[in-house]
Design a protein around this motif. Structure first.
Motif, short mmCIF file in Angstrom:
data_model
loop_
_atom_site.label_atom_id
_atom_site.label_comp_id
_atom_site.label_asym_id
_atom_site.label_seq_id
_atom_site.Cartn_x
_atom_site.Cartn_y
_atom_site.Cartn_z
N PRO A 101 -4.17 -18.23 14.05
CA PRO A 101 -2.90 -18.00 14.74
C PRO A 101 -1.67 -18.31 13.88
N PHE A 102 -1.83 -19.10 12.82
CA PHE A 102 -0.70 -19.43 11.95
C PHE A 102 -0.81 -18.72 10.61
N ASP A 103 -1.38 -17.53 10.60
CA ASP A 103 -1.50 -16.73 9.39
C ASP A 103 -0.12 -16.56 8.76
N GLY A 104 -0.02 -16.91 7.48
CA GLY A 104 1.25 -16.79 6.77
C GLY A 104 2.06 -18.08 6.74
N ALA A 105 1.65 -19.12 7.45
CA ALA A 105 2.37 -20.39 7.39
C ALA A 105 2.24 -20.96 5.98
N ASN A 115 8.11 -34.68 -1.12
CA ASN A 115 8.54 -34.09 0.16
C ASN A 115 7.81 -32.78 0.37
N PHE A 116 7.53 -32.46 1.65
CA PHE A 116 6.86 -31.21 2.00
C PHE A 116 7.52 -30.62 3.22
N GLU A 117 7.45 -29.28 3.30
CA GLU A 117 8.00 -28.58 4.45
C GLU A 117 7.01 -27.50 4.86
N LEU A 118 6.68 -27.48 6.16
CA LEU A 118 5.78 -26.47 6.73
C LEU A 118 6.61 -25.45 7.48
N THR A 119 6.49 -24.18 7.09
CA THR A 119 7.23 -23.11 7.76
C THR A 119 6.26 -22.01 8.20
N HIS A 120 6.67 -21.30 9.25
CA HIS A 120 5.91 -20.15 9.75
C HIS A 120 6.91 -19.11 10.20
N GLU A 151 0.75 -29.50 15.79
CA GLU A 151 0.33 -30.85 15.39
C GLU A 151 -1.01 -30.81 14.67
N ARG A 152 -1.96 -30.04 15.21
CA ARG A 152 -3.29 -29.93 14.60
C ARG A 152 -3.21 -29.26 13.24
N LEU A 153 -2.46 -28.16 13.13
CA LEU A 153 -2.29 -27.47 11.84
C LEU A 153 -1.66 -28.41 10.81
N THR A 154 -0.63 -29.13 11.21
CA THR A 154 0.04 -30.07 10.30
C THR A 154 -0.92 -31.15 9.85
#
Length: 188
Positions: A101-105, A115-120, A151-154
């Motif tokens: 469901p988070f294809d491309g994140a 530092n890290f940043e998660l984007t979708h 939360e789970r993906l992160t």
């Protein structure tokens, strides 16, 4: 992120003493939310990720791939399995989710992995910052979208990050090249 949702802070750290490896994600009250335990394997070492007593996923490096690719095998039918593909040649760490469901994140790191940043699809889902002056690798994670799926993906991406960094440290420690290199002069 909706205006009624307040950011949530999580903390991830390696356990100091663990034979095969153990990483935990806790909340501000030090309650363990997720845990990853390394398992022994012949060619690759799988990591079991649990939330409470329930196994959420298994994380393992894909064999025989040129680029760093990790398989995430989900244990829940509503969260399909997917891949985490690392960028091969880059100054900064970058991991892309392929499938699910988070294809491309994308999880992008800073120059020194602090530092890290998660984007979708252009939306920032979470940010992580390394804590300095700690005995073990530790990051604080701010979830800007507090849905259980994000939360789970992160959690899985941050486990992946610490496992990969641990493997890189082991490879660097096993490097047989001397720390001071020989540059063509006489060695006397």
């Amino acid at each position: 992120m909706t205006s009624a949702t307040a950011p949530k802070t999580l903390h991830i750290a390696r356990k100091l003493v663990s034979l095969l490896g153990k990483i935990q994600i806790t909340d501000d009250d030090d309650t363990v939310l997720y845990e990853a335990k390394g398992k022994w394997g012949w060619l690759r070492k799988p990591w079991n990720i649990t939330q409470g007593e329930q196994e959420v996923a298994v994380l393992a490096r894909k064999l025989w791939s040129f680029a760093p690719i990790w398989e995430v095998e989900s244990r829940n039918a509503s969260y399909p399995s997917y891949l985490l593909r690392g960028k091969l040649w880059s100054w900064r760490r970058q991991v892309t989710v392929v499938g699910g469901p988070f294809d491309g994140a994308v999880l992008k790191g800073s120059l020194f992995d602090m530092n890290f940043e998660l984007t979708h699809h252009g939306q920032v889902l979470a940010r992580a910052q390394s804590e300095l002056l700690t005995i073990r690798t530790r990051h604080s994670i701010v979830l800007l979208d507090t849905s259980p799926a994000v939360e789970r993906l992160t959690a899985i991406l941050m486990f992946h990050l610490l496992v990969e960094k641990g493997e890189e440290r082991k490879l660097a420690a096993a490097d047989p090249t001397p720390s001071s290199s020989y540059h063509g002069g006489n060695m006397t």
